[in-house]
Every structure is written in structure tokens, then in C-alpha cells.
Design an enzyme around this catalytic site. Structure first.
Site, PDB file in Angstrom:
ATOM      1  N   SER A 153      68.987  36.377   1.275  1.00  0.00           N
ATOM      2  CA  SER A 153      70.044  35.543   1.869  1.00  0.00           C
ATOM      3  C   SER A 153      70.752  34.842   0.721  1.00  0.00           C
ATOM      4  O   SER A 153      70.156  34.615  -0.346  1.00  0.00           O
ATOM      5  CB  SER A 153      69.406  34.498   2.789  1.00  0.00           C
ATOM      6  OG  SER A 153      70.332  33.475   3.089  1.00  0.00           O
ATOM      7  N   TYR A 211      63.108  28.093   4.478  1.00  0.00           N
ATOM      8  CA  TYR A 211      63.849  29.349   4.599  1.00  0.00           C
ATOM      9  C   TYR A 211      64.450  29.736   3.238  1.00  0.00           C
ATOM     10  O   TYR A 211      64.252  30.865   2.757  1.00  0.00           O
ATOM     11  CB  TYR A 211      64.955  29.203   5.649  1.00  0.00           C
ATOM     12  CG  TYR A 211      65.813  30.436   5.805  1.00  0.00           C
ATOM     13  CD1 TYR A 211      65.345  31.529   6.529  1.00  0.00           C
ATOM     14  CD2 TYR A 211      67.083  30.515   5.231  1.00  0.00           C
ATOM     15  CE1 TYR A 211      66.128  32.667   6.686  1.00  0.00           C
ATOM     16  CE2 TYR A 211      67.868  31.644   5.380  1.00  0.00           C
ATOM     17  CZ  TYR A 211      67.394  32.720   6.103  1.00  0.00           C
ATOM     18  OH  TYR A 211      68.158  33.852   6.248  1.00  0.00           O
TER      19      TYR A 211
HETATM   20  N1  LIG Z   1      72.437  36.057  10.422  1.00  0.00           N
HETATM   21  C1  LIG Z   1      72.654  35.498   9.253  1.00  0.00           C
HETATM   22  O1  LIG Z   1      73.624  34.735   9.077  1.00  0.00           O
HETATM   23  C2  LIG Z   1      71.760  35.808   8.085  1.00  0.00           C
HETATM   24  C3  LIG Z   1      72.134  35.352   6.821  1.00  0.00           C
HETATM   25  C4  LIG Z   1      71.323  35.630   5.738  1.00  0.00           C
HETATM   26  C5  LIG Z   1      70.167  36.349   5.895  1.00  0.00           C
HETATM   27  N2  LIG Z   1      69.806  36.791   7.139  1.00  0.00           N
HETATM   28  C6  LIG Z   1      68.550  37.536   7.249  1.00  0.00           C
HETATM   29  O2  LIG Z   1      68.754  38.742   7.942  1.00  0.00           O
HETATM   30  C7  LIG Z   1      67.533  39.160   8.548  1.00  0.00           C
HETATM   31  C8  LIG Z   1      67.816  39.563   9.981  1.00  0.00           C
HETATM   32  O3  LIG Z   1      68.220  38.430  10.727  1.00  0.00           O
HETATM   33  P1  LIG Z   1      69.345  38.477  11.856  1.00  0.00           P
HETATM   34  O4  LIG Z   1      70.429  37.578  11.422  1.00  0.00           O
HETATM   35  O5  LIG Z   1      69.651  39.882  12.211  1.00  0.00           O
HETATM   36  O6  LIG Z   1      68.634  37.689  13.044  1.00  0.00           O
HETATM   37  P2  LIG Z   1      67.890  38.206  14.350  1.00  0.00           P
HETATM   38  O7  LIG Z   1      68.786  39.022  15.189  1.00  0.00           O
HETATM   39  O8  LIG Z   1      67.243  36.996  14.931  1.00  0.00           O
HETATM   40  O9  LIG Z   1      66.804  39.193  13.745  1.00  0.00           O
HETATM   41  C9  LIG Z   1      65.545  38.806  13.280  1.00  0.00           C
HETATM   42  C10 LIG Z   1      64.581  39.894  13.679  1.00  0.00           C
HETATM   43  O10 LIG Z   1      63.300  39.563  13.164  1.00  0.00           O
HETATM   44  C11 LIG Z   1      62.326  39.811  14.166  1.00  0.00           C
HETATM   45  N3  LIG Z   1      61.214  38.879  14.016  1.00  0.00           N
HETATM   46  C12 LIG Z   1      61.253  37.531  14.073  1.00  0.00           C
HETATM   47  N4  LIG Z   1      60.019  37.028  13.938  1.00  0.00           N
HETATM   48  C13 LIG Z   1      59.175  38.094  13.800  1.00  0.00           C
HETATM   49  C14 LIG Z   1      57.780  38.211  13.622  1.00  0.00           C
HETATM   50  N5  LIG Z   1      56.980  37.141  13.564  1.00  0.00           N
HETATM   51  N6  LIG Z   1      57.257  39.454  13.514  1.00  0.00           N
HETATM   52  C15 LIG Z   1      58.043  40.552  13.582  1.00  0.00           C
HETATM   53  N7  LIG Z   1      59.381  40.504  13.732  1.00  0.00           N
HETATM   54  C16 LIG Z   1      59.930  39.273  13.844  1.00  0.00           C
HETATM   55  C17 LIG Z   1      63.052  39.566  15.492  1.00  0.00           C
HETATM   56  O11 LIG Z   1      62.507  40.373  16.534  1.00  0.00           O
HETATM   57  P3  LIG Z   1      61.461  39.780  17.604  1.00  0.00           P
HETATM   58  O12 LIG Z   1      62.024  38.490  18.079  1.00  0.00           O
HETATM   59  O13 LIG Z   1      61.376  40.860  18.633  1.00  0.00           O
HETATM   60  O14 LIG Z   1      60.191  39.635  16.852  1.00  0.00           O
HETATM   61  C18 LIG Z   1      64.470  40.020  15.196  1.00  0.00           C
HETATM   62  O15 LIG Z   1      64.680  41.360  15.563  1.00  0.00           O
HETATM   63  C19 LIG Z   1      66.572  37.968   8.412  1.00  0.00           C
HETATM   64  O16 LIG Z   1      65.665  38.209   7.359  1.00  0.00           O
HETATM   65  C20 LIG Z   1      67.486  36.813   8.064  1.00  0.00           C
HETATM   66  O17 LIG Z   1      66.832  35.829   7.340  1.00  0.00           O
HETATM   67  C21 LIG Z   1      70.577  36.541   8.238  1.00  0.00           C
END
Ligand SMILES: NC(=O)c1ccc[n+]([C@@H]2O[C@H](COP(=O)([O-])OP(=O)(O)OC[C@H]3O[C@@H](n4cnc5c(N)ncnc54)[C@H](OP(=O)(O)O)[C@@H]3O)[C@@H](O)[C@H]2O)c1
Length: 273
Positions: free
Chosen positions: A153, A166
Site C-alpha cells: 500500500s 496497517y
Molecule cells: N482499497 C484500497 O484503497 C487499498 C489501498 C491500498 C492497499 N490495499 C490492499 O489491497 C488488498 C485488497 O484489499 P481490497 O481493497 O480489495 O479490500 P477487500 O475487498 O476488503 O478485500 C480484502 C480481502 O481479504 C480477505 N480477507 C480479509 N481478512 C481475511 C482473513 N483473515 N483471512 C483470509 N482472507 C481475508 C477478504 O475476504 P473475506 O472477508 O471473505 O475473508 C477480502 O476478499 C489488501 O491487502 C489491502 O490492504 C487496498
């Protein structure tokens, strides 16, 4: 049957690539899985919500005809990465590409945070990334091919007050991946960290200038796989921001600005839940 037909029959099938994508049921992970399926990659999808994983898997099979296995697991649990690696080994599934994407955020000051949730965040965002990498990298190195993409991130590039655990977990991912990139040079294994800034997903519903769609981030991941850099930031605006925060501003100033952003009108809690 001619001799030629016979030799054609014996020719081994071309190797089909298999990717393991964590957090593949929603957001960036789901978009990456789509891009991979579209290029003919078979998939193993991991997350906690089995119904969501299964519906993502059905869509991928229907649209792209790829083989998709779903493994519902809480990757913040101590034994989950080992269980996952064992399950795949027992079923004879070889992983060519590992995408460590699953992650959670915990917004608010640490003084007001749930200690257990703070620990679970670190276990998932950093611990599972390190352990899964350690499980799957040796076979990739032995085969002389493979790839690992770790989703970090832009919060990794400066202190992140009001999102401290985070930001620190993502700083771990970035540093870990950069070191691995050096360790794996010349092995045929591609290792890269991809850092999104703000992407429209269940984790991030805020209005942020330059915010990206998950499909755009997935395209950045696919391009990063073809490239050579150890770390890539998703989108020009966020790449410029990461450069300014990590290279131009003193850490204290960067932290103060980041804290104003993350602390804006937030009562705290786990983002994405
Ligand atoms: N969106 C942003 O602005 C942003 C910015 C920078 C970085 N990121 C990074 O991008 C990645 C994906 O995030 P996203 O934005 O796509 O959000 P998201 O849609 O909430 O995706 C997160 C995924 O992680 C899974 N997850 C959460 N806790 C878990 C656990 N304990 N065990 C296994 N799986 C788990 C969730 O599935 P379940 O709930 O089914 O477990 C979900 O599919 C993350 O690493 C996040 O930090 C996102």
C-alpha cells in the site's frame, strides 16, 4: 492410425499455470483473479467467506473455462498458511503464481484499538504473507520459474497515524518483498510488491482524488508481473505521492500529513467489515 497421429497423442500437454490468490472474493483480489482467468490461468481462491468465494469461482469457470478451487480459510489463524500449503501439496496442486492480497485495515488511534484485532491484522497482513511466501517460494526456485506478487500500500511509504498497524504491516510487506527480489535474482522467479493508493473496494469507501477501480489495479499487477522492478505503485498520482512522502519530506512531516488524512472524521474500527 498413422505414426504421426501416434506421436501427437504422446506429446505432453502444455503446462497450465496455476495461481493462488488470497482475498479473492472481493475488490482487488477478485479483479486480479478475473485477469488471470482471462489469460487461461487456473486458480485457487482463498478467503473467509466461502459463499462469496464459490460465487466468484462459478463466474470465472463460466466466463473463462478455467479450473478454480476454493479454500475458505482465516489466514490470520496461526496454523492457516501451513494447512493451506499442505492441502495443496496433498491434492497435487503446484502453485506457479502466489498473489498475497488478503488484508484488513484498522482505522483509529492505537490507544482506542482492540488489542486482539490489532494482532490479527499483523498476523494476516504481514505474518501470512511471509509464511505463505516461505511455503511456496522453494518449489518455484527449484523449478526455475514462478512469481510472487505481494499487495502492499502507499501507506507503507510513511508513518500512518490513525492507521498505524496497517501502515507498519504494509511497510513490512514492501521491505520483505524488496529483499526477496534481491534474493531471487537469477533464479527465474519474479517477485514484486504492488502498492495501491486508494481503490474503490469494500475496504475503502472514502472519496479520494485519483481513486482507482479494482480492474485498473489488477492491470497494474499484470504489468508489474511482466516488468522487472521490485516495487510498483498503482497509478501516477499515488506514485508521485509515495515518492514525495518517502524521499522528499522528513518522516515527521510525512507522518503529520498522513495522520490528518487517516484521522479525518474517523471513530475507529476494522475497514471492510
Ligand atoms: N482499497 C484500497 O484503497 C487499498 C489501498 C491500498 C492497499 N490495499 C490492499 O489491497 C488488498 C485488497 O484489499 P481490497 O481493497 O480489495 O479490500 P477487500 O475487498 O476488503 O478485500 C480484502 C480481502 O481479504 C480477505 N480477507 C480479509 N481478512 C481475511 C482473513 N483473515 N483471512 C483470509 N482472507 C481475508 C477478504 O475476504 P473475506 O472477508 O471473505 O475473508 C477480502 O476478499 C489488501 O491487502 C489491502 O490492504 C487496498
Amino acid at each position: 492410425m498413422t505414426v504421426n497421429d501416434e506421436s501427437k497423442k504422446r506429446r505432453p500437454l502444455p503446462h497450465r499455470e496455476t495461481a493462488l490468490v488470497t482475498g479473492a472474493g472481493s475488490g482487488i483480489g477478485a479483479a486480479i483473479a478475473q485477469r488471470l482467468a482471462a489469460r487461461g490461468t487456473d486458480l485457487v481462491l482463498v478467503g473467509r467467506d466461502s459463499a462469496r468465494l464459490e460465487s466468484a469461482a462459478r463466474r470465472l469457470r463460466d466466463e473463462h473455462g478455467t479450473e478454480v478451487l476454493t479454500l475458505p480459510l482465516d489466514l490470520s489463524a496461526r496454523d492457516a498458511p501451513t494447512l493451506l500449503a499442505k492441502r495443496l501439496r496433498d491434492t497435487g496442486v503446484e502453485i506457479d503464481l502466489l498473489v498475497n492480497n488478503a488484508g484488513v485495515a484498522l482505522v483509529g488511534p492505537v490507544a482506542g484499538a482492540d488489542p486482539g484485532a490489532t494482532r490479527a491484522l499483523v498476523d494476516l497482513n504481514a505474518g501470512a504473507v511471509a509464511e505463505l511466501t516461505a511455503h511456496f517460494l522453494p518449489d518455484m526456485v527449484a523449478r526455475g520459474r514462478g512469481a510472487i506478487v505481494n499487495i502492499a500500500s502507499t501507506a507503507a511509504y510513511a508513518p500512518a497515524p490513525h492507521n498505524a498497524a496497517y501502515g507498519a504491516s504494509k511497510a513490512f510487506v514492501l521491505s520483505f518483498t524488496r529483499a526477496l527480489w534481491e534474493e531471487t535474482r537469477g533464479t527465474g522467479v519474479r517477485v514484486v510488491a504492488v502498492s495501491p493508493g486508494a481503490v474503490e473496494t469494500p475496504m475503502n469507501r472514502r472519496t479520494v482524488p485519483g481513486k482507482r477501480q479494482p480492474e485498473q489495479t489488477a492491470d497494474t499487477v499484470m504489468a508489474a508481473l511482466r516488468g522487472r522492478a521490485p516495487a510498483v505503485v498503482d497509478g501516477r498520482t499515488f506514485a508521485a505521492q509515495a515518492f514525495v512522502f518517502s524521499r522528499l519530506l522528513p518522516s515527521r512531516t510525512a507522518g503529520r500529513i498522513a495522520g490528518k488524512f487517516f484521522g479525518r472524521g474517523k471513530g475507529g474500527g476494522v475497514a471492510g467489515e
